[in-house]
Motif scaffolding. Structure first.
Motif, mmCIF file in Angstrom:
data_model
loop_
_atom_site.group_PDB
_atom_site.id
_atom_site.type_symbol
_atom_site.label_atom_id
_atom_site.label_comp_id
_atom_site.label_asym_id
_atom_site.label_seq_id
_atom_site.Cartn_x
_atom_site.Cartn_y
_atom_site.Cartn_z
ATOM 1 N N SER A 17 -23.311 -25.209 -31.546
ATOM 2 C CA SER A 17 -23.532 -25.378 -32.923
ATOM 3 C C SER A 17 -21.880 -25.141 -34.117
ATOM 4 N N ILE A 18 -21.704 -24.546 -34.774
ATOM 5 C CA ILE A 18 -20.201 -24.560 -35.247
ATOM 6 C C ILE A 18 -19.012 -23.864 -34.233
ATOM 7 N N GLY A 19 -19.632 -23.263 -33.188
ATOM 8 C CA GLY A 19 -18.916 -22.997 -32.371
ATOM 9 C C GLY A 19 -18.169 -24.105 -32.036
ATOM 10 N N PHE A 20 -18.616 -25.337 -31.500
ATOM 11 C CA PHE A 20 -17.837 -26.348 -31.250
ATOM 12 C C PHE A 20 -16.295 -26.295 -31.987
ATOM 13 N N THR A 21 -16.349 -25.972 -33.144
ATOM 14 C CA THR A 21 -14.426 -26.138 -33.458
ATOM 15 C C THR A 21 -14.088 -25.499 -33.149
ATOM 16 N N HIS A 22 -14.222 -24.132 -31.810
ATOM 17 C CA HIS A 22 -13.095 -23.599 -30.936
ATOM 18 C C HIS A 22 -12.539 -24.667 -30.056
ATOM 19 N N PHE A 23 -12.983 -25.918 -29.576
ATOM 20 C CA PHE A 23 -12.901 -27.027 -28.896
ATOM 21 C C PHE A 23 -12.277 -27.433 -29.702
ATOM 22 N N PHE A 24 -11.415 -29.218 -28.981
ATOM 23 C CA PHE A 24 -10.701 -30.153 -29.448
ATOM 24 C C PHE A 24 -11.941 -31.331 -29.208
ATOM 25 N N SER A 25 -11.343 -32.532 -30.546
ATOM 26 C CA SER A 25 -11.695 -33.875 -29.722
ATOM 27 C C SER A 25 -11.133 -34.809 -29.105
ATOM 28 N N ARG A 26 -11.528 -35.663 -28.136
ATOM 29 C CA ARG A 26 -10.881 -36.657 -27.139
ATOM 30 C C ARG A 26 -9.459 -36.684 -28.287
ATOM 31 N N LYS A 27 -9.737 -37.535 -29.787
ATOM 32 C CA LYS A 27 -8.591 -37.966 -30.092
ATOM 33 C C LYS A 27 -6.980 -37.136 -30.713
ATOM 34 N N THR A 28 -7.796 -35.698 -30.540
ATOM 35 C CA THR A 28 -6.802 -34.942 -30.363
ATOM 36 C C THR A 28 -5.901 -34.830 -29.209
ATOM 37 N N TRP A 29 -6.868 -34.852 -28.034
ATOM 38 C CA TRP A 29 -5.861 -34.583 -26.832
ATOM 39 C C TRP A 29 -5.052 -35.387 -26.344
ATOM 40 N N GLN A 30 -5.432 -36.964 -26.487
ATOM 41 C CA GLN A 30 -4.862 -38.571 -26.324
ATOM 42 C C GLN A 30 -3.829 -38.141 -26.803
ATOM 43 N N GLN A 31 -3.748 -37.663 -28.716
ATOM 44 C CA GLN A 31 -2.442 -38.118 -29.526
ATOM 45 C C GLN A 31 -1.700 -36.949 -29.049
ATOM 46 N N ALA A 32 -2.304 -35.937 -28.531
ATOM 47 C CA ALA A 32 -1.121 -34.654 -28.220
ATOM 48 C C ALA A 32 -0.352 -34.660 -26.268
ATOM 49 N N PHE A 33 -1.375 -35.598 -25.479
ATOM 50 C CA PHE A 33 -0.880 -36.436 -24.376
ATOM 51 C C PHE A 33 0.292 -37.258 -24.083
ATOM 52 N N LYS A 34 -0.324 -38.456 -25.329
ATOM 53 C CA LYS A 34 0.948 -39.348 -25.442
ATOM 54 C C LYS A 34 2.129 -38.975 -26.220
ATOM 55 N N SER A 35 1.936 -37.706 -26.972
ATOM 56 C CA SER A 35 3.211 -37.418 -27.585
ATOM 57 C C SER A 35 4.193 -36.897 -26.990
ATOM 58 N N ALA A 36 3.124 -36.550 -25.571
ATOM 59 C CA ALA A 36 4.155 -35.504 -24.793
ATOM 60 C C ALA A 36 5.176 -36.425 -23.978
ATOM 61 N N GLY A 37 4.127 -37.411 -23.630
ATOM 62 C CA GLY A 37 5.406 -38.901 -23.297
ATOM 63 C C GLY A 37 4.729 -39.007 -22.050
ATOM 64 N N PHE A 38 2.404 -39.014 -21.639
ATOM 65 C CA PHE A 38 1.774 -39.273 -21.138
ATOM 66 C C PHE A 38 1.524 -40.451 -21.449
ATOM 67 N N THR A 39 1.663 -41.171 -20.428
ATOM 68 C CA THR A 39 0.957 -42.724 -20.724
ATOM 69 C C THR A 39 -0.436 -43.495 -20.055
ATOM 70 N N SER A 40 -0.969 -42.649 -18.887
ATOM 71 C CA SER A 40 -2.301 -42.405 -18.675
ATOM 72 C C SER A 40 -2.883 -41.346 -18.832
ATOM 73 N N PHE A 41 -4.168 -41.552 -19.761
ATOM 74 C CA PHE A 41 -4.963 -41.172 -20.221
ATOM 75 C C PHE A 41 -6.759 -41.206 -19.796
ATOM 76 N N ASN A 42 -6.907 -40.688 -18.766
ATOM 77 C CA ASN A 42 -8.110 -40.862 -18.668
ATOM 78 C C ASN A 42 -9.296 -39.663 -18.159
ATOM 79 N N GLU A 43 -10.867 -40.737 -19.041
ATOM 80 C CA GLU A 43 -11.574 -39.142 -19.451
ATOM 81 C C GLU A 43 -12.483 -39.899 -18.142
ATOM 82 N N VAL A 44 -13.309 -38.730 -17.696
ATOM 83 C CA VAL A 44 -14.517 -39.711 -17.036
ATOM 84 C C VAL A 44 -15.567 -37.754 -17.251
ATOM 85 N N LYS A 45 -16.703 -37.707 -17.330
ATOM 86 C CA LYS A 45 -18.269 -36.824 -18.140
ATOM 87 C C LYS A 45 -18.453 -36.377 -16.831
#
Length: 250
Positions: free
Chosen positions: A210-238
Motif C-alpha cells: 500500500s502506501i509503503g511502496f513509496t519507500h521504493f523508487f520507480s524503474r524510470k528513476t533508477w534508469q535515469q540515475a544509472f544513465k546519468s552515472a555513465g552506464f550504457t546498459s540497463f537490463n531488468e529481469v523480474k
C-alpha cells in the motif's frame, strides 16, 4: 559461518524492524472497533475500514514471506542466470546500507572470489527506526568498511562485480544516487557489472505494501540515475512480481 536461515526469518525481520508500524496500526484498529461499539456508526463503512486496515497490516507480511522466505532469493540460484564465472578469481564488492544478510552467502557461492564489503549507513541521514533496529542485529562480514556514498576506497577499473542487494533505495535523493552510482561505475572494469536488486514503486508493490511502496523508487528513476552515472546498459529481469534484478554495465 552458518548460512542456513531460520524458517520465516524474512517475515520475522519485517515484524521486528517495523514493529512500531504494527503497534500503531493495532492501536488504531482497536480505537476504530471501540468507537464502533460505543457510537454504532455505519456498519458498511466500519467493515470497509476494518478490511482495509487488516489488508495493510497483513499483506506486507504475506508478500515478504513469499519474497524472502520462499522465492529462493537467499539461495542465490538467480546468480546462474547472470553467468558469473566462479572458475577464476574475481574481485567482487558487496555494498549494504547497514544490514548485511548476503556477504557470507556470496562468498559461499563464489568461493574463489576476492570479496570486499562496504557499508554506506549514515546515522545522520538514515534515521528510520527499521534500519536502526536492523543494524543492531546485522551480521558484520570481516573487514567491512564504512564508506560515504560519494567515495568508494578502491582504484579505478579494479572490480568485476558490484552487488547492491536491497540497499540502494536507502539513498533517498536522486543527486546522491547518481553520485554513488558514478563511484560504482568508476571502480568497475570495462567489462564489469553492477547487479542491483530492488522492489520498485509500481503497481504490484502498491498491492503488496500500500502506501509503503513509496519507500521504493520507480524503474524510470533508477534508469535515469544509472544513465546519468555513465552506464550504457540497463537490463531488468523480474524476480517475482515484486522484485527486479538489474544488471548494468558501461
Amino acid at each position: 559461518m552458518e548460512l542456513k536461515r531460520r524458517k520465516f526469518q524474512g517475515v520475522l525481520n519485517i515484524l521486528s524492524f517495523n514493529r512500531h508500524f504494527y503497534v500503531y496500526g493495532l492501536l488504531v484498529l482497536a480505537l476504530i472497533i471501540s468507537s464502533y461499539i460505543i457510537f454504532q456508526w455505519n456498519a458498511i463503512l466500519f467493515w470497509v475500514i476494518i478490511i482495509s486496515f487488516s489488508y495493510g497490516l497483513i499483506m506486507p507480511l504475506i508478500v515478504s514471506a513469499y519474497v524472502y522466505d520462499y522465492s529462493g532469493y537467499y539461495d542465490f540460484n538467480w546468480l546462474k542466470d547472470l553467468k558469473l564465472n566462479n572458475s577464476k578469481t574475481t574481485k567482487i564488492v558487496n555494498i549494504n546500507a547497514g544490514f548485511d544478510e548476503t556477504s557470507y552467502i556470496i562468498k559461499d557461492k563464489l568461493a574463489k572470489s576476492n570479496l570486499a564489503v562496504f557499508d554506506f549507513y549514515n546515522a545522520e541521514k538514515h534515521t528510520e527506526p527499521a534500519i536502526i533496529r536492523a543494524r543492531k542485529v546485522s551480521l558484520t562480514y570481516p573487514n567491512t568498511q564504512q564508506i560515504k556514498t560519494n567515495h568508494i576506497p578502491l582504484h579505478d577499473k579494479s572490480v568485476d562485480v558490484v552487488f547492491l542487494l536491497s540497499a540502494a533505495h536507502e539513498i533517498r535523493s536522486l543527486e546522491e544516487k547518481i553520485q554513488f552510482l558514478k563511484e560504482c561505475q568508476r571502480i568497475c572494469k570495462p567489462n564489469g557489472n553492477v547487479i542491483m536488486i530492488e522492489h520498485l514503486r509500481d503497481f504490484p508493490n502498491f498491492l503488496a505494501f500500500s502506501i509503503g511502496f513509496t519507500h521504493f523508487f520507480s524503474r524510470k528513476t533508477w534508469q535515469q540515475a544509472f544513465k546519468s552515472a555513465g552506464f550504457t546498459s540497463f537490463n531488468e529481469v523480474k524476480f517475482t512480481p515484486f522484485m527486479s534484478i538489474f544488471n548494468c554495465s558501461h
